[in-house]
Write a protein that holds these residues in place. Structure first.
Motif, mmCIF file in Angstrom:
data_model
loop_
_atom_site.group_PDB
_atom_site.id
_atom_site.type_symbol
_atom_site.label_atom_id
_atom_site.label_comp_id
_atom_site.label_asym_id
_atom_site.label_seq_id
_atom_site.Cartn_x
_atom_site.Cartn_y
_atom_site.Cartn_z
ATOM 1 N N LEU A 120 3.678 -1.625 -11.864
ATOM 2 C CA LEU A 120 3.954 -2.778 -11.006
ATOM 3 C C LEU A 120 3.217 -4.014 -11.487
ATOM 4 O O LEU A 120 2.137 -3.916 -12.073
ATOM 5 C CB LEU A 120 3.516 -2.469 -9.565
ATOM 6 C CG LEU A 120 4.207 -1.291 -8.880
ATOM 7 C CD1 LEU A 120 3.525 -1.010 -7.543
ATOM 8 C CD2 LEU A 120 5.689 -1.562 -8.679
ATOM 9 N N PRO A 121 3.778 -5.199 -11.230
ATOM 10 C CA PRO A 121 3.046 -6.426 -11.554
ATOM 11 C C PRO A 121 1.857 -6.583 -10.611
ATOM 12 O O PRO A 121 1.811 -5.979 -9.528
ATOM 13 C CB PRO A 121 4.087 -7.523 -11.318
ATOM 14 C CG PRO A 121 5.051 -6.933 -10.338
ATOM 15 C CD PRO A 121 5.098 -5.465 -10.644
ATOM 16 N N ALA A 122 0.899 -7.381 -11.026
ATOM 17 C CA ALA A 122 -0.301 -7.587 -10.210
ATOM 18 C C ALA A 122 0.061 -8.092 -8.824
ATOM 19 O O ALA A 122 -0.610 -7.763 -7.834
ATOM 20 C CB ALA A 122 -1.223 -8.588 -10.911
ATOM 21 N N GLU A 123 1.135 -8.859 -8.727
ATOM 22 C CA GLU A 123 1.552 -9.425 -7.439
ATOM 23 C C GLU A 123 2.044 -8.363 -6.466
ATOM 24 O O GLU A 123 2.166 -8.630 -5.269
ATOM 25 C CB GLU A 123 2.667 -10.452 -7.667
ATOM 26 C CG GLU A 123 2.236 -11.687 -8.454
ATOM 27 C CD GLU A 123 2.227 -11.486 -9.962
ATOM 28 O OE1 GLU A 123 2.068 -12.495 -10.672
ATOM 29 O OE2 GLU A 123 2.371 -10.334 -10.427
ATOM 30 N N MET A 124 2.304 -7.147 -6.959
ATOM 31 C CA MET A 124 2.761 -6.049 -6.095
ATOM 32 C C MET A 124 1.766 -4.890 -6.101
ATOM 33 O O MET A 124 2.109 -3.767 -5.753
ATOM 34 C CB MET A 124 4.144 -5.576 -6.536
ATOM 35 C CG MET A 124 5.241 -6.601 -6.352
ATOM 36 S SD MET A 124 6.874 -6.037 -6.938
ATOM 37 C CE MET A 124 7.258 -4.766 -5.715
ATOM 38 N N GLY A 125 0.528 -5.177 -6.489
ATOM 39 C CA GLY A 125 -0.511 -4.154 -6.448
ATOM 40 C C GLY A 125 -0.876 -3.567 -7.792
ATOM 41 O O GLY A 125 -1.765 -2.714 -7.886
ATOM 42 N N GLY A 126 -0.191 -3.999 -8.872
ATOM 43 C CA GLY A 126 -0.484 -3.489 -10.196
ATOM 44 C C GLY A 126 -1.591 -4.273 -10.882
ATOM 45 O O GLY A 126 -2.395 -4.935 -10.234
ATOM 46 N N LYS A 127 -1.609 -4.210 -12.226
ATOM 47 C CA LYS A 127 -2.682 -4.845 -12.980
ATOM 48 C C LYS A 127 -2.199 -6.009 -13.840
ATOM 49 O O LYS A 127 -2.870 -7.030 -13.942
ATOM 50 C CB LYS A 127 -3.372 -3.801 -13.873
ATOM 51 C CG LYS A 127 -4.048 -2.685 -13.089
ATOM 52 C CD LYS A 127 -4.700 -1.673 -14.023
ATOM 53 C CE LYS A 127 -5.377 -0.556 -13.236
ATOM 54 N NZ LYS A 127 -5.994 0.457 -14.144
ATOM 55 N N LYS A 184 4.144 -12.636 -15.050
ATOM 56 C CA LYS A 184 4.483 -13.523 -16.162
ATOM 57 C C LYS A 184 4.278 -12.841 -17.506
ATOM 58 O O LYS A 184 5.044 -13.057 -18.453
ATOM 59 C CB LYS A 184 3.657 -14.815 -16.080
ATOM 60 C CG LYS A 184 4.113 -15.774 -14.984
ATOM 61 C CD LYS A 184 3.425 -17.108 -15.100
ATOM 62 C CE LYS A 184 3.930 -18.096 -14.059
ATOM 63 N NZ LYS A 184 5.366 -18.412 -14.261
ATOM 64 N N GLU A 185 3.248 -12.012 -17.608
ATOM 65 C CA GLU A 185 3.008 -11.319 -18.866
ATOM 66 C C GLU A 185 4.042 -10.219 -19.087
ATOM 67 O O GLU A 185 4.527 -10.009 -20.204
ATOM 68 C CB GLU A 185 1.588 -10.730 -18.875
ATOM 69 C CG GLU A 185 1.157 -10.236 -20.238
ATOM 70 C CD GLU A 185 -0.326 -9.926 -20.308
ATOM 71 O OE1 GLU A 185 -0.698 -9.135 -21.198
ATOM 72 O OE2 GLU A 185 -1.096 -10.449 -19.476
ATOM 73 N N MET A 186 4.391 -9.519 -18.012
ATOM 74 C CA MET A 186 5.441 -8.509 -18.122
ATOM 75 C C MET A 186 6.761 -9.146 -18.565
ATOM 76 O O MET A 186 7.495 -8.578 -19.380
ATOM 77 C CB MET A 186 5.640 -7.805 -16.769
ATOM 78 C CG MET A 186 4.563 -6.822 -16.400
ATOM 79 S SD MET A 186 5.019 -5.905 -14.899
ATOM 80 C CE MET A 186 3.774 -4.588 -14.931
ATOM 81 N N ASP A 198 0.841 -1.207 0.000
ATOM 82 C CA ASP A 198 0.000 0.000 0.000
ATOM 83 C C ASP A 198 0.869 1.248 0.000
ATOM 84 O O ASP A 198 0.618 2.202 -0.752
ATOM 85 C CB ASP A 198 -0.933 0.013 1.215
ATOM 86 C CG ASP A 198 -2.050 -1.016 1.107
ATOM 87 O OD1 ASP A 198 -2.318 -1.465 -0.028
ATOM 88 O OD2 ASP A 198 -2.641 -1.370 2.137
ATOM 89 N N ASN A 199 1.886 1.254 0.851
ATOM 90 C CA ASN A 199 2.798 2.403 0.884
ATOM 91 C C ASN A 199 3.611 2.498 -0.401
ATOM 92 O O ASN A 199 3.889 3.589 -0.897
ATOM 93 C CB ASN A 199 3.737 2.294 2.091
ATOM 94 C CG ASN A 199 3.027 2.523 3.403
ATOM 95 O OD1 ASN A 199 1.998 3.194 3.458
ATOM 96 N ND2 ASN A 199 3.563 1.959 4.474
ATOM 97 N N LEU A 200 4.005 1.340 -0.932
ATOM 98 C CA LEU A 200 4.762 1.323 -2.181
ATOM 99 C C LEU A 200 3.965 1.960 -3.309
ATOM 100 O O LEU A 200 4.500 2.760 -4.089
ATOM 101 C CB LEU A 200 5.111 -0.123 -2.548
ATOM 102 C CG LEU A 200 5.770 -0.350 -3.908
ATOM 103 C CD1 LEU A 200 7.160 0.258 -3.939
ATOM 104 C CD2 LEU A 200 5.833 -1.843 -4.223
ATOM 105 N N CYS A 201 2.677 1.642 -3.374
ATOM 106 C CA CYS A 201 1.840 2.141 -4.465
ATOM 107 C C CYS A 201 1.579 3.642 -4.365
ATOM 108 O O CYS A 201 1.109 4.251 -5.328
ATOM 109 C CB CYS A 201 0.519 1.380 -4.506
ATOM 110 S SG CYS A 201 0.696 -0.337 -5.067
ATOM 111 N N LYS A 202 1.868 4.219 -3.217
ATOM 112 C CA LYS A 202 1.758 5.668 -3.091
ATOM 113 C C LYS A 202 2.947 6.370 -3.748
ATOM 114 O O LYS A 202 2.873 7.553 -4.065
ATOM 115 C CB LYS A 202 1.676 6.064 -1.609
ATOM 116 C CG LYS A 202 0.407 5.603 -0.905
ATOM 117 C CD LYS A 202 0.453 5.959 0.570
ATOM 118 C CE LYS A 202 -0.786 5.440 1.305
ATOM 119 N NZ LYS A 202 -0.723 5.733 2.775
#
Length: 337
Positions: A268-275, A279-281, A257-261
């Motif tokens: 970011l990858p979905a595993e870190m709060g992205g979309k 694996k696709e990245m 949550d703090n990282l995404c601020k």
């Protein structure tokens, strides 16, 4: 799969001029050619006349330097060094010498930078290090790391160092990257004392200190997530030998949550709060690396015959100890354990 028109993956300034649709990420706005040129002028003191004159003088200097053999002299290669030193010709020349010397000293991972090498390819596929296909709001490429994905049973410190080299070198021919720099996001929750013996203390210190001075990258932001207390002493040691400029650009976070601020979710990858899933990245990144493969392998022809032209300056030992001695003792104990 996400289409290429949604990705901000700029190959060079020519793409900006050609108006290629993949130069703009609709969600982030992207960087126009005009704004990129302005960034180069404002941050690097770059203009057409300065660029032309410095490139000519760099080529002539390389040609007349008996210690340099088979060094690339194309614009993209030389601009790495001119831009990272803001067109200070002498400093750019010194950085090039240090770069060639760094390659010579660390030949075991700075040569044969092949993205198709079995170990390199596997480490990237596993998700230890890859580059987001999205640039951040400042136009920077975002390099992603997940230390838990590095398999200590299968790979060595040389494998780890080589995959870093291949990743960074694959990015450095992009003019937008040279101007705007890079953002690093590292999830180090998987770090443990088992990672420490990957390098000796002296090798680790040389890689950190010399790498910062020799590899022509503009590190604009380094964001670290979930630093385990058990390995904080290694982080503290690395910080102690880094430049003050680099230290000021490091931040540590304990939650996504703090990282995404601080880092746009889209990067970011979905595993870190992205979309987009990691694996696709990684698929996108591997395709991009393949396009740079021959270029990177061609660098093996360059040689520095002598380091006599490098100007060295003494640095004070890290605070709280005499050089590396204190930590060296800790590392030796850990290696014996």
């Amino acid at each position: 799969m996400t289409t290429s028109t949604e990705l901000l993956m700029v190959k060079n300034w020519g793409n900006f001029r050609n108006g290629s649709p993949c130069n703009k990420n609709p969600s982030e706005g992207g960087e126009s050619l005009a704004s990129l040129v302005e960034s180069a002028r404002r941050e690097l003191r770059e203009d057409d006349r300065t660029k032309k004159e410095c490139l000519e003088r760099m080529r002539e200097w390389i040609k007349q330097n008996p210690d340099i053999q088979n060094c690339p002299t194309d614009d993209l290669f030389l601009l790495r060094f001119l831009r990272v030193k803001k067109y200070s010709l002498h400093m750019a020349q010194q950085t090039l010498l240090k770069y060639l010397n760094y390659r010579k000293i660390f030949r075991h991972f700075m040569y044969n930078m092949d993205c198709e090498d079995t170990n390199v390819s596997r480490i990237i596929e596993d998700g230890y290090i890859f580059v987001s296909p999205y640039r951040d709001s400042k136009g920077r490429r975002v390099i992603l790391y997940d230390l838990s994905k590095f398999d200590l049973e299968k790979f060595t410190g040389t494998d780890l160092a080589r995959v870093h080299s291949v990743t960074y070198e694959s990015l450095l021919d992009d003019e937008a990257n040279q101007v705007l720099g890079f953002s690093h996001v590292a999830n180090v929750s998987g770090a443990s004392l088992n990672h420490v013996p990957l390098f000796t203390v002296s090798e680790f210190a040389q890689m950190v200190r010399w790498g910062e001075q020799s590899v022509p990258m503009r590190h604009k932001k380094i964001t670290i997530l979930n630093l385990p207390s058990v390995v904080k002493f290694v982080f503290d040691f690395a910080i102690s030998i880094a430049s003050d400029k680099l230290k000021a650009r490091i931040s540590i976070h304990s939650s996504t949550d703090n990282l995404c601020k601080e880092v746009e979710k889209n990067c970011l990858p979905a595993e870190m709060g992205g979309k987009m899933p990691a694996k696709e990245m990684i698929k996108w990144w591997k395709m991009e690396m393949e396009g740079k493969r021959k270029r990177l392998l061609s660098f093996d022809e360059a040689e520095l015959l002598s380091d006599r032209g490098i100007i060295r300056r003494r640095r004070p030992p890290p605070a709280g100890g005499d050089g590396d001695a204190g930590l060296a003792g800790s590392f030796r104990k850990l290696e014996l354990d």
